[in-house]
Motif scaffolding. Sequence first.
Motif, short mmCIF file in Angstrom:
data_model
loop_
_atom_site.label_atom_id
_atom_site.label_comp_id
_atom_site.label_asym_id
_atom_site.label_seq_id
_atom_site.Cartn_x
_atom_site.Cartn_y
_atom_site.Cartn_z
N VAL A 185 0.87 -1.17 0.00
CA VAL A 185 0.00 0.00 0.00
C VAL A 185 0.91 1.22 0.00
O VAL A 185 2.08 1.14 0.40
CB VAL A 185 -0.95 -0.01 1.23
CG1 VAL A 185 -0.18 0.26 2.52
CG2 VAL A 185 -2.10 0.96 1.07
N ARG A 186 0.37 2.37 -0.44
CA ARG A 186 1.20 3.57 -0.51
C ARG A 186 1.55 4.08 0.89
O ARG A 186 0.94 3.67 1.89
CB ARG A 186 0.47 4.65 -1.28
CG ARG A 186 -0.81 5.15 -0.60
CD ARG A 186 -1.48 6.27 -1.38
NE ARG A 186 -2.75 6.67 -0.78
CZ ARG A 186 -2.86 7.56 0.20
NH1 ARG A 186 -1.78 8.15 0.70
NH2 ARG A 186 -4.05 7.89 0.68
N ARG A 187 2.50 4.99 0.99
CA ARG A 187 2.80 5.69 2.23
C ARG A 187 1.77 6.79 2.46
O ARG A 187 1.20 7.34 1.52
CB ARG A 187 4.21 6.32 2.18
CG ARG A 187 5.35 5.33 2.03
CD ARG A 187 5.43 4.33 3.16
NE ARG A 187 5.53 4.94 4.49
CZ ARG A 187 6.69 5.23 5.10
NH1 ARG A 187 7.85 4.96 4.50
NH2 ARG A 187 6.70 5.77 6.30
N GLY A 188 1.53 7.15 3.71
CA GLY A 188 0.59 8.20 4.04
C GLY A 188 1.19 9.58 3.88
O GLY A 188 2.41 9.75 3.85
N GLU A 189 0.32 10.58 3.80
CA GLU A 189 0.76 11.97 3.70
C GLU A 189 1.37 12.46 5.02
O GLU A 189 2.15 13.41 5.06
CB GLU A 189 -0.41 12.88 3.32
CG GLU A 189 -0.97 12.62 1.93
CD GLU A 189 0.02 12.93 0.82
OE1 GLU A 189 0.82 13.87 1.01
OE2 GLU A 189 0.00 12.23 -0.21
N ASN A 190 0.98 11.82 6.13
CA ASN A 190 1.54 12.14 7.44
C ASN A 190 1.63 10.85 8.25
O ASN A 190 1.17 9.79 7.80
CB ASN A 190 0.70 13.20 8.17
CG ASN A 190 -0.77 12.80 8.25
OD1 ASN A 190 -1.10 11.72 8.72
ND2 ASN A 190 -1.65 13.68 7.76
N SER A 191 2.21 10.93 9.45
CA SER A 191 2.45 9.72 10.24
C SER A 191 1.15 9.03 10.66
O SER A 191 1.09 7.80 10.75
CB SER A 191 3.30 10.05 11.47
OG SER A 191 2.63 10.99 12.29
N VAL A 192 0.10 9.82 10.92
CA VAL A 192 -1.18 9.24 11.33
C VAL A 192 -1.79 8.44 10.18
O VAL A 192 -2.20 7.28 10.35
CB VAL A 192 -2.16 10.35 11.80
CG1 VAL A 192 -3.53 9.74 12.10
CG2 VAL A 192 -1.61 11.05 13.03
N GLU A 193 -1.85 9.05 8.99
CA GLU A 193 -2.39 8.34 7.82
C GLU A 193 -1.51 7.14 7.47
O GLU A 193 -2.01 6.08 7.09
CB GLU A 193 -2.50 9.28 6.62
CG GLU A 193 -3.19 8.61 5.43
CD GLU A 193 -3.10 9.41 4.14
OE1 GLU A 193 -3.95 9.21 3.26
OE2 GLU A 193 -2.14 10.21 4.00
N LYS B 6 0.24 5.25 9.47
CA LYS B 6 -0.06 4.15 10.39
C LYS B 6 -1.40 3.51 10.05
O LYS B 6 -1.54 2.27 10.08
CB LYS B 6 -0.06 4.64 11.84
CG LYS B 6 -0.24 3.52 12.87
CD LYS B 6 -0.15 4.03 14.28
CE LYS B 6 -0.19 2.88 15.29
NZ LYS B 6 -1.36 2.00 15.15
N GLU B 7 -2.39 4.32 9.72
CA GLU B 7 -3.71 3.78 9.35
C GLU B 7 -3.59 2.88 8.12
O GLU B 7 -4.18 1.80 8.07
CB GLU B 7 -4.69 4.92 9.08
CG GLU B 7 -5.13 5.67 10.33
CD GLU B 7 -5.98 6.89 10.02
OE1 GLU B 7 -6.11 7.23 8.81
OE2 GLU B 7 -6.50 7.50 10.97
N LEU B 8 -2.84 3.35 7.11
CA LEU B 8 -2.65 2.54 5.90
C LEU B 8 -1.92 1.25 6.22
O LEU B 8 -2.26 0.17 5.71
CB LEU B 8 -1.88 3.35 4.85
CG LEU B 8 -2.66 4.48 4.16
CD1 LEU B 8 -1.70 5.40 3.41
CD2 LEU B 8 -3.71 3.91 3.22
N GLY B 9 -0.86 1.34 7.04
CA GLY B 9 -0.10 0.15 7.43
C GLY B 9 -0.95 -0.84 8.20
O GLY B 9 -0.91 -2.05 7.94
N ASP B 10 -1.75 -0.33 9.15
CA ASP B 10 -2.62 -1.22 9.94
C ASP B 10 -3.65 -1.90 9.05
O ASP B 10 -3.97 -3.08 9.23
CB ASP B 10 -3.32 -0.42 11.04
CG ASP B 10 -2.36 0.01 12.15
OD1 ASP B 10 -1.24 -0.54 12.21
OD2 ASP B 10 -2.74 0.90 12.95
#
Length: 453
Positions: A275-283, A285-289
């Motif tokens: 999956v892509r990386r998020g625009e910030n650390s919160v996003e 982590k959400e994408l990674g989870d």
Amino acid sequence: MPNTTGQKSGTLSFYTETIEVSRLSAHAFFEAGDDSFKGKRFFWQNKEKTFTLVGLGHAHIISNNLESNRYKDIDEKWKALCQSSLMEKVDVSPILFGGFAFDPSNMISSEWDTFPSAFFAVSTFQLVIQNEQAFVSIHYITDEKDSSETFERLRIERDALIHTAQVKELNVHARPNLIAREDRLKKEYLDAVEDVTNRIRQDEVKKVVIARSLKLKFDHSFSPSTAIYNASMEQPESYLFGLEKEDKTFFGATPERLVKVENGKAQSAGLAGSVRRGENSVEDKELGDSLLSDSKNLGEHKYVVDMIHEVFAQYCEEVKVPTRPKLMKIRDIQHLFTPIEGRLKTEASLFELVEALHPTPALGGAPREQAIEIIRASEQMNRGYYAAPIGWINAEGDGEFAVGIRSALLENEHAYLYAGGGIVAESSSLDEFEETRVKFRPMLRTLGGNMND
């Protein structure tokens, strides 16, 4: 004093001499060979940056155009050369570097036509940087009765290359301007994804990786040394590789180890599902989870891990496989990642592991042979060395191979980029197309373009 060793191998003698050198940049050494050895160089650096290898010139080439037994052929010829000619322990082991074609049965004419099924070389001048020490070796393999004069000339040439690399600044050539970009076979790619998805839904096959290609055109030729250097800056957490053959250079920054063997310990890794990386650390982590709980990606990942585990069970003892994947986060993308290790059986070899593992379901599919046949027919292109094993082996049988993804082939003013993704029952052709766009980004940035050009 340097240790010079020369031993007989039939009519061949293998002469090698190694000296330790201080303050030597691998990129500068590669660049120093630009005038005399362009088209005959290679570059490798592992992910951890604990081992760097540069080769200039060809002391010996081992290659073949076999469809079967190509791994065994390289393995046997390398062992024969080492066992016959390197009877004494040398300071730094000579290294054989090269790669294999993804599918030697693919006969589609392409930019890869000059690359054989397998191509490996022992360099004339070998730089190894390890444990913060740099060693430069001369390799000379000859049937001459007396090679003392030639070897002395090689010493002078070695010293000149070292001086150039140490004293002259690295010549980072200006990037040429990108003037055209072509999505090659886009319709064929989208059709292939749809076709494969339908086949999977009808239980003909479990998973197939479908790839596509971009062709870039520049206003003048791209320097291989600059391309490799730029890749190291763009993807510092990846394996870095470059392999020149005549006027072409295959290079990349790949996150994926195929297999490593060191002192009898074998290591591989399952890397599939992304999956892509998020625009910030919160996003992020959400994408990674979400990736860690996504059934499509977990299923795709399980195919890869199960296959590698099966291979390791055959060739290794004391095999260890974690029960759940973790995340590997690199600049543009995060992957599901499972490390796998074992102790290599006495009779097994690195090349046997490479053959048994290639292609993993992360690059080919499952079942393997059926997936490769579908790829050959559906992609309507030749992958060449893309998604195939590239790496090195030394005289002791230790070495490491990565998978040649996040890569490009340079040819004068053109560059060819490749990216693919695993197709399963839930796949969508447009989603898969977007995933390949993410995977193109590292090489596009390296070469001075982006997906929005």
